[in-house]
Design a protein around this motif. Structure first.
Motif, PDB file in Angstrom:
ATOM      1  N   SER A   1       0.827  -1.211   0.000  1.00  0.00           N
ATOM      2  CA  SER A   1       0.000   0.000   0.000  1.00  0.00           C
ATOM      3  C   SER A   1       0.863   1.263   0.000  1.00  0.00           C
ATOM      4  CB  SER A   1      -0.912   0.002   1.221  1.00  0.00           C
ATOM      5  OG  SER A   1      -1.658   1.205   1.287  1.00  0.00           O
ATOM      6  N   GLU A   2       0.383   2.298  -0.671  1.00  0.00           N
ATOM      7  CA  GLU A   2       1.104   3.571  -0.704  1.00  0.00           C
ATOM      8  C   GLU A   2       0.972   4.324   0.616  1.00  0.00           C
ATOM      9  OE1 GLU A   2      -0.070   5.927  -4.016  1.00  0.00           O
ATOM     10  OE2 GLU A   2       0.659   4.493  -5.514  1.00  0.00           O
ATOM     11  N   LEU A   3      -0.139   4.125   1.314  1.00  0.00           N
ATOM     12  CA  LEU A   3      -0.367   4.800   2.585  1.00  0.00           C
ATOM     13  C   LEU A   3      -0.271   3.812   3.735  1.00  0.00           C
ATOM     14  CD1 LEU A   3      -3.407   7.110   1.709  1.00  0.00           C
ATOM     15  CD2 LEU A   3      -0.979   7.727   1.776  1.00  0.00           C
ATOM     16  N   LEU A   4       0.195   4.281   4.863  1.00  0.00           N
ATOM     17  CA  LEU A   4       0.256   3.481   6.084  1.00  0.00           C
ATOM     18  C   LEU A   4      -1.031   3.707   6.865  1.00  0.00           C
ATOM     19  CD1 LEU A   4       3.882   4.513   7.082  1.00  0.00           C
ATOM     20  CD2 LEU A   4       3.174   2.551   5.680  1.00  0.00           C
ATOM     21  N   GLU A   5      -1.531   2.662   7.487  1.00  0.00           N
ATOM     22  CA  GLU A   5      -2.790   2.777   8.231  1.00  0.00           C
ATOM     23  C   GLU A   5      -2.634   2.129   9.599  1.00  0.00           C
ATOM     24  OE1 GLU A   5      -7.594   2.006   7.588  1.00  0.00           O
ATOM     25  OE2 GLU A   5      -6.167   1.683   5.955  1.00  0.00           O
ATOM     26  N   ILE A   6      -3.070   2.860  10.622  1.00  0.00           N
ATOM     27  CA  ILE A   6      -2.971   2.405  12.009  1.00  0.00           C
ATOM     28  C   ILE A   6      -4.352   2.461  12.635  1.00  0.00           C
ATOM     29  CG2 ILE A   6      -1.856   2.782  14.242  1.00  0.00           C
ATOM     30  CD1 ILE A   6       0.143   2.121  12.084  1.00  0.00           C
ATOM     31  N   LEU A   7      -4.723   1.432  13.387  1.00  0.00           N
ATOM     32  CA  LEU A   7      -5.996   1.380  14.101  1.00  0.00           C
ATOM     33  C   LEU A   7      -5.739   1.632  15.582  1.00  0.00           C
ATOM     34  CD1 LEU A   7      -9.059   0.706  14.250  1.00  0.00           C
ATOM     35  CD2 LEU A   7      -8.401  -1.705  14.445  1.00  0.00           C
ATOM     36  N   LEU A   8      -6.469   2.591  16.161  1.00  0.00           N
ATOM     37  CA  LEU A   8      -6.224   2.982  17.552  1.00  0.00           C
ATOM     38  C   LEU A   8      -7.534   3.133  18.310  1.00  0.00           C
ATOM     39  CD1 LEU A   8      -4.534   5.280  15.516  1.00  0.00           C
ATOM     40  CD2 LEU A   8      -3.151   5.231  17.568  1.00  0.00           C
ATOM     41  N   VAL A   9      -7.420   3.017  19.617  1.00  0.00           N
ATOM     42  CA  VAL A   9      -8.528   3.355  20.499  1.00  0.00           C
ATOM     43  C   VAL A   9      -8.010   4.362  21.521  1.00  0.00           C
ATOM     44  CG1 VAL A   9      -8.095   1.412  22.086  1.00  0.00           C
ATOM     45  CG2 VAL A   9     -10.378   2.459  21.966  1.00  0.00           C
ATOM     46  N   GLU A  10      -8.758   5.424  21.718  1.00  0.00           N
ATOM     47  CA  GLU A  10      -8.335   6.443  22.668  1.00  0.00           C
ATOM     48  C   GLU A  10      -8.446   5.908  24.087  1.00  0.00           C
ATOM     49  OE1 GLU A  10      -9.271  11.040  24.074  1.00  0.00           O
ATOM     50  OE2 GLU A  10     -10.295  10.199  22.322  1.00  0.00           O
ATOM     51  N   VAL A  11      -7.334   5.932  24.786  1.00  0.00           N
ATOM     52  CA  VAL A  11      -7.285   5.466  26.170  1.00  0.00           C
ATOM     53  C   VAL A  11      -7.417   6.678  27.095  1.00  0.00           C
ATOM     54  CG1 VAL A  11      -5.881   4.298  27.918  1.00  0.00           C
ATOM     55  CG2 VAL A  11      -5.795   3.540  25.527  1.00  0.00           C
ATOM     56  N   GLN A  12      -8.427   6.634  27.937  1.00  0.00           N
ATOM     57  CA  GLN A  12      -8.631   7.753  28.858  1.00  0.00           C
ATOM     58  C   GLN A  12      -7.384   7.953  29.720  1.00  0.00           C
ATOM     59  OE1 GLN A  12     -11.994   7.279  31.455  1.00  0.00           O
ATOM     60  NE2 GLN A  12     -12.085   9.447  31.979  1.00  0.00           N
ATOM     61  N   ASP A  13      -6.929   9.185  29.806  1.00  0.00           N
ATOM     62  CA  ASP A  13      -5.718   9.542  30.545  1.00  0.00           C
ATOM     63  C   ASP A  13      -4.446   8.980  29.923  1.00  0.00           C
ATOM     64  OD1 ASP A  13      -7.305  10.899  32.453  1.00  0.00           O
ATOM     65  OD2 ASP A  13      -7.585   9.049  33.594  1.00  0.00           O
ATOM     66  N   GLY A  14      -4.529   8.465  28.696  1.00  0.00           N
ATOM     67  CA  GLY A  14      -3.333   7.981  28.013  1.00  0.00           C
ATOM     68  C   GLY A  14      -2.449   9.143  27.598  1.00  0.00           C
ATOM     69  N   GLN A  15      -1.176   8.862  27.428  1.00  0.00           N
ATOM     70  CA  GLN A  15      -0.230   9.904  27.055  1.00  0.00           C
ATOM     71  C   GLN A  15      -0.212  10.197  25.561  1.00  0.00           C
ATOM     72  OE1 GLN A  15       3.367   8.181  29.171  1.00  0.00           O
ATOM     73  NE2 GLN A  15       3.554  10.295  29.837  1.00  0.00           N
ATOM     74  N   LEU A  16      -0.568   9.198  24.743  1.00  0.00           N
ATOM     75  CA  LEU A  16      -0.418   9.380  23.303  1.00  0.00           C
ATOM     76  C   LEU A  16      -1.742   9.341  22.536  1.00  0.00           C
ATOM     77  CD1 LEU A  16       1.645   9.878  21.096  1.00  0.00           C
ATOM     78  CD2 LEU A  16       1.858   7.398  20.813  1.00  0.00           C
ATOM     79  N   THR A  17      -2.632   8.403  22.846  1.00  0.00           N
ATOM     80  CA  THR A  17      -3.832   8.285  22.020  1.00  0.00           C
ATOM     81  C   THR A  17      -4.756   9.501  22.083  1.00  0.00           C
ATOM     82  OG1 THR A  17      -4.869   6.941  23.777  1.00  0.00           O
ATOM     83  CG2 THR A  17      -3.851   5.772  21.924  1.00  0.00           C
ATOM     84  N   PRO A  18      -4.914  10.195  23.227  1.00  0.00           N
ATOM     85  CA  PRO A  18      -5.756  11.401  23.191  1.00  0.00           C
ATOM     86  C   PRO A  18      -5.227  12.475  22.242  1.00  0.00           C
ATOM     87  CG  PRO A  18      -5.583  10.601  25.434  1.00  0.00           C
ATOM     88  CD  PRO A  18      -4.593   9.819  24.621  1.00  0.00           C
ATOM     89  N   PRO A  19      -3.921  12.830  22.282  1.00  0.00           N
ATOM     90  CA  PRO A  19      -3.446  13.819  21.304  1.00  0.00           C
ATOM     91  C   PRO A  19      -3.473  13.303  19.866  1.00  0.00           C
ATOM     92  CG  PRO A  19      -1.616  13.034  22.669  1.00  0.00           C
ATOM     93  CD  PRO A  19      -2.875  12.555  23.305  1.00  0.00           C
ATOM     94  N   LEU A  20      -3.264  11.985  19.669  1.00  0.00           N
ATOM     95  CA  LEU A  20      -3.380  11.436  18.322  1.00  0.00           C
ATOM     96  C   LEU A  20      -4.805  11.574  17.805  1.00  0.00           C
ATOM     97  CD1 LEU A  20      -1.256   8.133  18.476  1.00  0.00           C
ATOM     98  CD2 LEU A  20      -0.759  10.179  17.136  1.00  0.00           C
ATOM     99  N   HIS A  21      -5.765  11.384  18.696  1.00  0.00           N
ATOM    100  CA  HIS A  21      -7.178  11.478  18.309  1.00  0.00           C
ATOM    101  C   HIS A  21      -7.554  12.904  17.925  1.00  0.00           C
ATOM    102  CE1 HIS A  21     -11.484   9.842  19.262  1.00  0.00           C
ATOM    103  NE2 HIS A  21     -11.254   9.972  17.973  1.00  0.00           N
ATOM    104  N   GLN A  22      -6.821  13.870  18.407  1.00  0.00           N
ATOM    105  CA  GLN A  22      -7.122  15.281  18.128  1.00  0.00           C
ATOM    106  C   GLN A  22      -6.448  15.784  16.852  1.00  0.00           C
ATOM    107  OE1 GLN A  22      -6.040  17.461  21.661  1.00  0.00           O
ATOM    108  NE2 GLN A  22      -7.360  16.222  22.984  1.00  0.00           N
ATOM    109  N   LEU A  23      -5.572  14.977  16.264  1.00  0.00           N
ATOM    110  CA  LEU A  23      -4.880  15.412  15.056  1.00  0.00           C
ATOM    111  C   LEU A  23      -5.850  15.601  13.895  1.00  0.00           C
ATOM    112  CD1 LEU A  23      -1.696  13.143  15.128  1.00  0.00           C
ATOM    113  CD2 LEU A  23      -1.784  15.613  15.534  1.00  0.00           C
ATOM    114  N   LYS A  24      -5.481  16.503  13.001  1.00  0.00           N
ATOM    115  CA  LYS A  24      -6.281  16.794  11.827  1.00  0.00           C
ATOM    116  C   LYS A  24      -5.510  16.407  10.572  1.00  0.00           C
ATOM    117  CE  LYS A  24      -9.267  18.782  14.558  1.00  0.00           C
ATOM    118  NZ  LYS A  24     -10.530  18.092  14.916  1.00  0.00           N
ATOM    119  N   VAL A  25      -6.245  16.207   9.478  1.00  0.00           N
ATOM    120  CA  VAL A  25      -5.613  15.955   8.192  1.00  0.00           C
ATOM    121  C   VAL A  25      -4.669  17.112   7.855  1.00  0.00           C
ATOM    122  CG1 VAL A  25      -6.023  15.733   5.710  1.00  0.00           C
ATOM    123  CG2 VAL A  25      -7.482  14.515   7.335  1.00  0.00           C
TER     124      VAL A  25
END
Length: 247
Positions: A60-84
């Motif tokens: 694939s030309e694009l990379l794809e990652i599946l995530l779940v936002e973890v409450q109080d997590g250090q990384l998934t909350p800011p990742l969830h807030q990212l924009k295109v």
């Protein structure tokens, strides 16, 4: 230490309020289906990194990652807030041995996953290698609710187009929709419901089991299969059970 490259967010898919997929454009080294990478962001002047498996196949030309936002997590909350159009750091080199070339050819390959750990199996199913490794593939995806069945439509279409592929959802916290089963995979193996639903009296000869997900599931299902006579697969001592704990 990881060599980091910039990755541009080109698409975000929101499956539920907390479950999401991110598509990233980045120049990384070639990888194998089933391997994982590291994603990182700078948080309060420090790099925060976590490991995630690729959902996309290697071609694939694009990379794809599946995530779940973890409450109080250090990384998934800011990742969830990212924009295109925004960026993350991604490791240049993927790693991991939960890959098809690490298992022997088999009659039936059982892909048993929970939650976001379906990711590496999705990557494998988009690779032609899996259909050369096994005569039949059965993907089991255990989740809490029907809405958590991300990629369901894609997997249903694959099951309709290939008579050697079965997609079996398991739901634990609400009644399953059509085609699904209620309960945890270990319980459904123990009471015979899973095999009966799939048309088997027992696991077929020359089955291989790939377990990926919640460490409790991986541990208990592996122990259950070993009690049935199957063995952990290792390079030095081939067996029928390959495992990957997802956190």
């Amino acid at each position: 230490m990881a060599q980091w490259v910039k990755g541009e967010i080109v698409d975000i898919i929101h499956w539920t309020e907390t479950l999401f997929s991110v598509k990233i454009k980045a120049d990384i080294a070639p990888f194998k289906a089933g391997q994982y990478t590291k994603i990182s962001l700078q948080q309060q002047g420090k790099r925060v990194a976590r490991a995630y498996s690729f959902v996309n196949p290697p071609q694939s030309e694009l990379l794809e990652i599946l995530l779940v936002e973890v409450q109080d997590g250090q990384l998934t909350p800011p990742l969830h807030q990212l924009k295109v159009g925004e960026y993350v750091d991604i490791a240049h080199q993927a790693t991991g041995f939960f890959t098809l070339d690490e298992i022997p050819p088999c009659n039936v390959l059982w892909m048993i996953s929970t939650g976001t750990a379906i990711g590496p199996f999705l990557s494998m199913l988009d690779s032609e290698d899996v259909w050369q490794q096994a005569d039949k593939v059965i993907l089991i995806h255990g989740v809490r609710t029907n809405d958590d069945l991300c990629y369901r439509e894609k997997l249903q279409q694959l099951a309709q187009s290939r008579d050697n592929f079965v997609y079996q959802p398991l739901i634990t916290r609400e009644p399953p929709e059509a085609g699904g089963l209620a309960g945890r995979v270990t319980d459904l193996i123990e009471n015979g419901v899973l095999l009966q639903h799939l048309g088997y009296e027992q696991f077929p000869d020359h089955s291989h089991f790939m377990l990926c997900g919640n460490p409790d599931m991986v541990k208990s299902c592996s122990a259950q299969l070993q009690q049935m006579g199957y063995q952990r697969h290792r390079r030095a001592k081939p067996g029928q059970i390959t495992v990957e704990q997802y956190w």
